[in-house]
Design a protein around this motif. Structure first.
Motif, PDB file in Angstrom:
ATOM      1  N   ASN A  27       0.829  -1.209   0.000  1.00  0.00           N
ATOM      2  CA  ASN A  27       0.000   0.000   0.000  1.00  0.00           C
ATOM      3  C   ASN A  27       0.865   1.261   0.000  1.00  0.00           C
ATOM      4  OD1 ASN A  27      -2.378   1.608   0.324  1.00  0.00           O
ATOM      5  ND2 ASN A  27      -2.019   1.694   2.527  1.00  0.00           N
ATOM      6  N   THR A  28       2.016   1.199   0.635  1.00  0.00           N
ATOM      7  CA  THR A  28       2.857   2.392   0.805  1.00  0.00           C
ATOM      8  C   THR A  28       3.433   2.837  -0.538  1.00  0.00           C
ATOM      9  OG1 THR A  28       3.449   1.455   2.949  1.00  0.00           O
ATOM     10  CG2 THR A  28       4.740   3.336   2.196  1.00  0.00           C
ATOM     11  N   GLU A  29       3.393   4.153  -0.775  1.00  0.00           N
ATOM     12  CA  GLU A  29       3.929   4.687  -2.034  1.00  0.00           C
ATOM     13  C   GLU A  29       4.425   6.103  -1.811  1.00  0.00           C
ATOM     14  OE1 GLU A  29       0.497   4.200  -4.577  1.00  0.00           O
ATOM     15  OE2 GLU A  29      -0.264   6.172  -4.070  1.00  0.00           O
TER      16      GLU A  29
ATOM     17  N   THR B 180       6.581   1.598  -2.578  1.00  0.00           N
ATOM     18  CA  THR B 180       7.810   1.600  -1.783  1.00  0.00           C
ATOM     19  C   THR B 180       7.587   0.805  -0.499  1.00  0.00           C
ATOM     20  OG1 THR B 180       7.064   3.730  -0.916  1.00  0.00           O
ATOM     21  CG2 THR B 180       8.757   3.785  -2.617  1.00  0.00           C
ATOM     22  N   PHE B 181       8.675   0.525   0.190  1.00  0.00           N
ATOM     23  CA  PHE B 181       8.619  -0.298   1.415  1.00  0.00           C
ATOM     24  C   PHE B 181       7.764  -1.539   1.186  1.00  0.00           C
ATOM     25  CE2 PHE B 181       9.509   3.953   3.387  1.00  0.00           C
ATOM     26  CZ  PHE B 181      10.825   3.649   3.718  1.00  0.00           C
ATOM     27  N   ALA B 182       8.017  -2.181   0.055  1.00  0.00           N
ATOM     28  CA  ALA B 182       7.261  -3.373  -0.344  1.00  0.00           C
ATOM     29  C   ALA B 182       8.064  -4.606   0.063  1.00  0.00           C
ATOM     30  CB  ALA B 182       7.020  -3.360  -1.851  1.00  0.00           C
ATOM     31  N   SER B 183       7.633  -5.282   1.119  1.00  0.00           N
ATOM     32  CA  SER B 183       8.361  -6.464   1.596  1.00  0.00           C
ATOM     33  C   SER B 183       8.276  -7.583   0.569  1.00  0.00           C
ATOM     34  CB  SER B 183       7.757  -6.968   2.905  1.00  0.00           C
ATOM     35  OG  SER B 183       7.966  -6.035   3.908  1.00  0.00           O
ATOM     36  N   GLY B 184       9.405  -8.254   0.387  1.00  0.00           N
ATOM     37  CA  GLY B 184       9.441  -9.358  -0.564  1.00  0.00           C
ATOM     38  C   GLY B 184       9.543  -8.888  -2.005  1.00  0.00           C
TER      39      GLY B 184
ATOM     40  N   PRO C 284       2.930   2.614  10.896  1.00  0.00           N
ATOM     41  CA  PRO C 284       2.427   3.945  10.544  1.00  0.00           C
ATOM     42  C   PRO C 284       1.668   4.659  11.669  1.00  0.00           C
ATOM     43  CG  PRO C 284       1.466   2.258   9.109  1.00  0.00           C
ATOM     44  CD  PRO C 284       2.359   1.560  10.058  1.00  0.00           C
ATOM     45  N   ALA C 285       1.910   5.942  11.731  1.00  0.00           N
ATOM     46  CA  ALA C 285       1.114   6.890  12.521  1.00  0.00           C
ATOM     47  C   ALA C 285       0.800   6.448  13.954  1.00  0.00           C
ATOM     48  CB  ALA C 285      -0.180   7.202  11.776  1.00  0.00           C
ATOM     49  N   PRO C 286       1.813   6.152  14.772  1.00  0.00           N
ATOM     50  CA  PRO C 286       1.514   5.756  16.156  1.00  0.00           C
ATOM     51  C   PRO C 286       0.821   6.853  16.953  1.00  0.00           C
ATOM     52  CG  PRO C 286       3.897   6.032  15.829  1.00  0.00           C
ATOM     53  CD  PRO C 286       3.259   6.084  14.479  1.00  0.00           C
ATOM     54  N   ASP C 287       1.200   8.131  16.715  1.00  0.00           N
ATOM     55  CA  ASP C 287       0.534   9.218  17.453  1.00  0.00           C
ATOM     56  C   ASP C 287      -0.956   9.225  17.129  1.00  0.00           C
ATOM     57  OD1 ASP C 287       3.059  10.054  18.319  1.00  0.00           O
ATOM     58  OD2 ASP C 287       3.289  11.457  16.647  1.00  0.00           O
ATOM     59  N   GLY C 288      -1.274   9.106  15.853  1.00  0.00           N
ATOM     60  CA  GLY C 288      -2.671   9.115  15.417  1.00  0.00           C
ATOM     61  C   GLY C 288      -3.447   7.959  16.034  1.00  0.00           C
TER      62      GLY C 288
HETATM   63  C1  LIG Z   1      10.137  -4.049   7.851  1.00  0.00           C
HETATM   64  C2  LIG Z   1       9.032  -3.306   7.239  1.00  0.00           C
HETATM   65  C3  LIG Z   1       8.342  -3.859   6.193  1.00  0.00           C
HETATM   66  C4  LIG Z   1       7.310  -3.135   5.564  1.00  0.00           C
HETATM   67  N1  LIG Z   1       6.633  -3.739   4.535  1.00  0.00           N
HETATM   68  C5  LIG Z   1       5.596  -3.083   3.966  1.00  0.00           C
HETATM   69  C6  LIG Z   1       4.828  -3.697   2.927  1.00  0.00           C
HETATM   70  O1  LIG Z   1       5.072  -4.846   2.530  1.00  0.00           O
HETATM   71  N2  LIG Z   1       3.816  -2.994   2.383  1.00  0.00           N
HETATM   72  C7  LIG Z   1       3.522  -1.728   2.776  1.00  0.00           C
HETATM   73  O2  LIG Z   1       2.587  -1.133   2.241  1.00  0.00           O
HETATM   74  N3  LIG Z   1       4.231  -1.112   3.737  1.00  0.00           N
HETATM   75  C8  LIG Z   1       5.251  -1.765   4.343  1.00  0.00           C
HETATM   76  N4  LIG Z   1       5.975  -1.144   5.342  1.00  0.00           N
HETATM   77  C9  LIG Z   1       5.719   0.256   5.608  1.00  0.00           C
HETATM   78  C10 LIG Z   1       4.750   0.426   6.747  1.00  0.00           C
HETATM   79  O3  LIG Z   1       3.481   0.031   6.349  1.00  0.00           O
HETATM   80  C11 LIG Z   1       4.731   1.885   7.146  1.00  0.00           C
HETATM   81  O4  LIG Z   1       4.606   2.712   6.045  1.00  0.00           O
HETATM   82  C12 LIG Z   1       5.964   2.258   7.887  1.00  0.00           C
HETATM   83  O5  LIG Z   1       6.303   1.258   8.789  1.00  0.00           O
HETATM   84  C13 LIG Z   1       5.691   3.581   8.586  1.00  0.00           C
HETATM   85  O6  LIG Z   1       6.677   3.807   9.534  1.00  0.00           O
HETATM   86  P1  LIG Z   1       7.084   5.273   9.909  1.00  0.00           P
HETATM   87  O7  LIG Z   1       7.825   5.162  11.208  1.00  0.00           O
HETATM   88  O8  LIG Z   1       7.745   5.941   8.769  1.00  0.00           O
HETATM   89  O9  LIG Z   1       5.635   5.924  10.188  1.00  0.00           O
HETATM   90  P2  LIG Z   1       5.101   7.395  10.199  1.00  0.00           P
HETATM   91  O10 LIG Z   1       3.621   7.277  10.102  1.00  0.00           O
HETATM   92  O11 LIG Z   1       5.775   8.285   9.222  1.00  0.00           O
HETATM   93  O12 LIG Z   1       5.464   7.819  11.670  1.00  0.00           O
HETATM   94  C14 LIG Z   1       6.687   8.435  12.060  1.00  0.00           C
HETATM   95  C15 LIG Z   1       6.390   9.461  13.134  1.00  0.00           C
HETATM   96  O13 LIG Z   1       5.664  10.578  12.541  1.00  0.00           O
HETATM   97  C16 LIG Z   1       4.385  10.728  13.167  1.00  0.00           C
HETATM   98  N5  LIG Z   1       3.460  11.154  12.103  1.00  0.00           N
HETATM   99  C17 LIG Z   1       2.770  10.377  11.237  1.00  0.00           C
HETATM  100  N6  LIG Z   1       2.034  11.148  10.407  1.00  0.00           N
HETATM  101  C18 LIG Z   1       2.283  12.423  10.750  1.00  0.00           C
HETATM  102  C19 LIG Z   1       1.822  13.676  10.264  1.00  0.00           C
HETATM  103  N7  LIG Z   1       0.961  13.734   9.239  1.00  0.00           N
HETATM  104  N8  LIG Z   1       2.269  14.811  10.841  1.00  0.00           N
HETATM  105  C20 LIG Z   1       3.141  14.745  11.874  1.00  0.00           C
HETATM  106  N9  LIG Z   1       3.625  13.576  12.390  1.00  0.00           N
HETATM  107  C21 LIG Z   1       3.193  12.444  11.828  1.00  0.00           C
HETATM  108  C22 LIG Z   1       4.083   9.368  13.750  1.00  0.00           C
HETATM  109  O14 LIG Z   1       3.129   9.423  14.798  1.00  0.00           O
HETATM  110  C23 LIG Z   1       5.468   8.939  14.237  1.00  0.00           C
HETATM  111  O15 LIG Z   1       5.797   9.582  15.445  1.00  0.00           O
HETATM  112  C24 LIG Z   1       6.989  -1.846   6.000  1.00  0.00           C
HETATM  113  C25 LIG Z   1       7.670  -1.293   7.097  1.00  0.00           C
HETATM  114  C26 LIG Z   1       8.670  -2.008   7.723  1.00  0.00           C
HETATM  115  C27 LIG Z   1       9.371  -1.411   8.923  1.00  0.00           C
END
Ligand SMILES: Cc1cc2nc3c(=O)[nH]c(=O)nc-3n(C[C@H](O)[C@H](O)[C@H](O)COP(=O)(O)OP(=O)(O)OC[C@H]3O[C@@H](n4cnc5c(N)ncnc54)[C@H](O)[C@@H]3O)c2cc1C
Length: 382
Positions: free
Chosen positions: A127-129, A151-155, A353-357
């Protein structure tokens, strides 16, 4: 009619996952590199029936995840995550994809894609892009084709059935597609130079020019983000994380035993604190699986529960990491010590994603509810 064979009925997914949990750790160190991938472990998932296990009983599968409280699926995800968090991440994506196919696919799609799972295809949910080059479906000649990347596409490069979200020019909402991919094509792992989860092959996949058939499109627009399934599904990654927390705990516990430092009262107190965090996480995951599976609560309450589940498990993981690193000391930061890679993998996979939210969303749902706080989660509330 239940189409399961006697072999299906005798199938024990939890026992299969236990086998994976016992073999994957021995391979994980060798896979811990930027271009690593747990190929042998994925082959084991196929051989042991776990790639096909989430196929519903009505479609001739064993229906892993359909059991009351999703208790077997929770155990399987925990055990696979214990064996290898990278493998657990991949397997969780595979399970998620098959559940979406079961829910949103038509009869022909279900038959075709379940046959693919039985044949050993690894599914993923991507889903991530990036904001500027996400996936778009366009008219091209007499058909449709994709443009853009995930992006962040596992596998990436290994998943051969990718469930992706995409927009279509001029059509409101987000579509969901299951795209067949050839092994080793269109993937770019060069940006995946991460601290942990290196073996998850979490890369970029360029879909540009890939033709799309009508039968590749799954469900209605916005089916993918329909609640409570979308946010509620987070209990599954929390179950995988729980396995990773247990692996860190066991590496820590084994270190104390091996070094004869376990009798020290400070070390014992830390281990006790870690056990509290771990058991709390285990209970949260069980509750999350039951809440989604039973679906008694209103959707917003299910989402709030799962938001709490994922944050409680994240908190437990961070606590156990800190306690384990403090207990083991510098040894646990040296490559070759079991705690070193396990800590990196867990710290990385806890980023979701979005732990604060998630936290304020759950709090807002609690704030607006009527009645006693203790009654919020029993299904008989407004
Ligand atoms: C090992 C691994 C494999 C993954 N595989 C996949 C996959 O196969 N497919 C897929 O789709 N995704 C995948 N992901 C991506 C995943 O779904 C998330 O996109 C990713 O983990 C988000 O992490 P982040 O810390 O960047 O989150 P963010 O949501 O960016 O959070 C980072 C910080 O910013 C804060 N924040 C978030 N939004 C906002 C905002 N709007 N304004 C201010 N602060 C904000 C959050 O609360 C947090 O404190 C994978 C991630 C990992 C770690």
């Amino acid at each position: 009619m239940d189409q399961r064979t006697p072999l299906d009925l005798a199938y024990d997914a939890v026992a299969a996952a236990r086998l994976v949990a016992s073999t994957a750790p021995f391979r994980a160190a060798a896979q811990d590199r930027d271009d690593g991938f747990p190929s042998e472990d994925v082959a084991d998932l196929a051989r042991l029936g776990l790639l096909a296990a989430p196929i519903p009983a009505a479609a001739g599968g064993t229906g892993l995840g359909d059991e009351p409280g999703a208790c077997a699926l929770a155990e399987v995800l925990r055990l696979v995550g214990y064996g290898s968090l990278a493998l657990g991440r991949l397997y969780e994506g595979h399970v998620n994809a098959l559940q979406l196919v079961a829910t949103h696919g038509d009869a022909a799609q279900r038959a075709r894609l379940f046959a693919d799972a039985r044949a050993g295809h690894l599914f993923g949910v991507w889903n991530t892009e990036p904001p500027d080059n996400g996936l778009v479906l366009r008219e091209a000649g007499d058909g449709l084709q994709l443009g853009g990347v995930k992006t962040f596409a596992s596998g990436a490069g290994y998943v051969t059935r990718a469930l992706v979200t995409a927009r279509r020019d001029g059509v409101p909402g987000t579509l969901m597609l299951v795209m067949p991919l050839d092994h080793g094509t269109r993937a770019d792992l060069s940006a995946w130079q991460s601290q942990g989860m290196r073996a998850s092959a979490t890369g970029t996949l360029d879909f540009t020019g890939l033709p799309v058939r009508e039968e590749d499109i799954l469900g209605e627009p916005d089916s993918y983000s329909r609640q409570p399934a979308f946010s509620g599904g987070a209990w599954r990654f929390a179950a995988v994380q729980l396995g990773g927390i247990e692996a860190v705990f066991d590496a820590w516990r084994a270190h104390l035993t091996r070094t004869g430092r376990g009798g020290d009262p400070h070390q014992l107190a830390r281990l006790g604190e870690g056990a509290l965090a771990l058991e709390g996480a285990r209970n949260w995951v069980k509750r999350g699986a039951e809440t989604v599976s039973d679906a008694i609560l209103p959707p917003a309450r299910i989402v709030a529960t799962i938001n709490l589940v994922r944050l409680a498990v994240e908190r437990a993981g961070l606590d156990v990491l800190q306690l384990a690193q403090r207990s083991v000391g510098l040894q646990g930061f040296l490559r070759g010590h079991p705690l070193e890679r396990l800590s990196r993998d867990l710290a990385t996979y806890l980023r979701q994603p979005a732990p604060d939210g998630a936290l304020v969303g759950a709090a807002a749902e609690i704030l607006k509810a009527d009645g006693l706080v203790g009654d919020l989660w029993d299904g008989d509330v407004t």
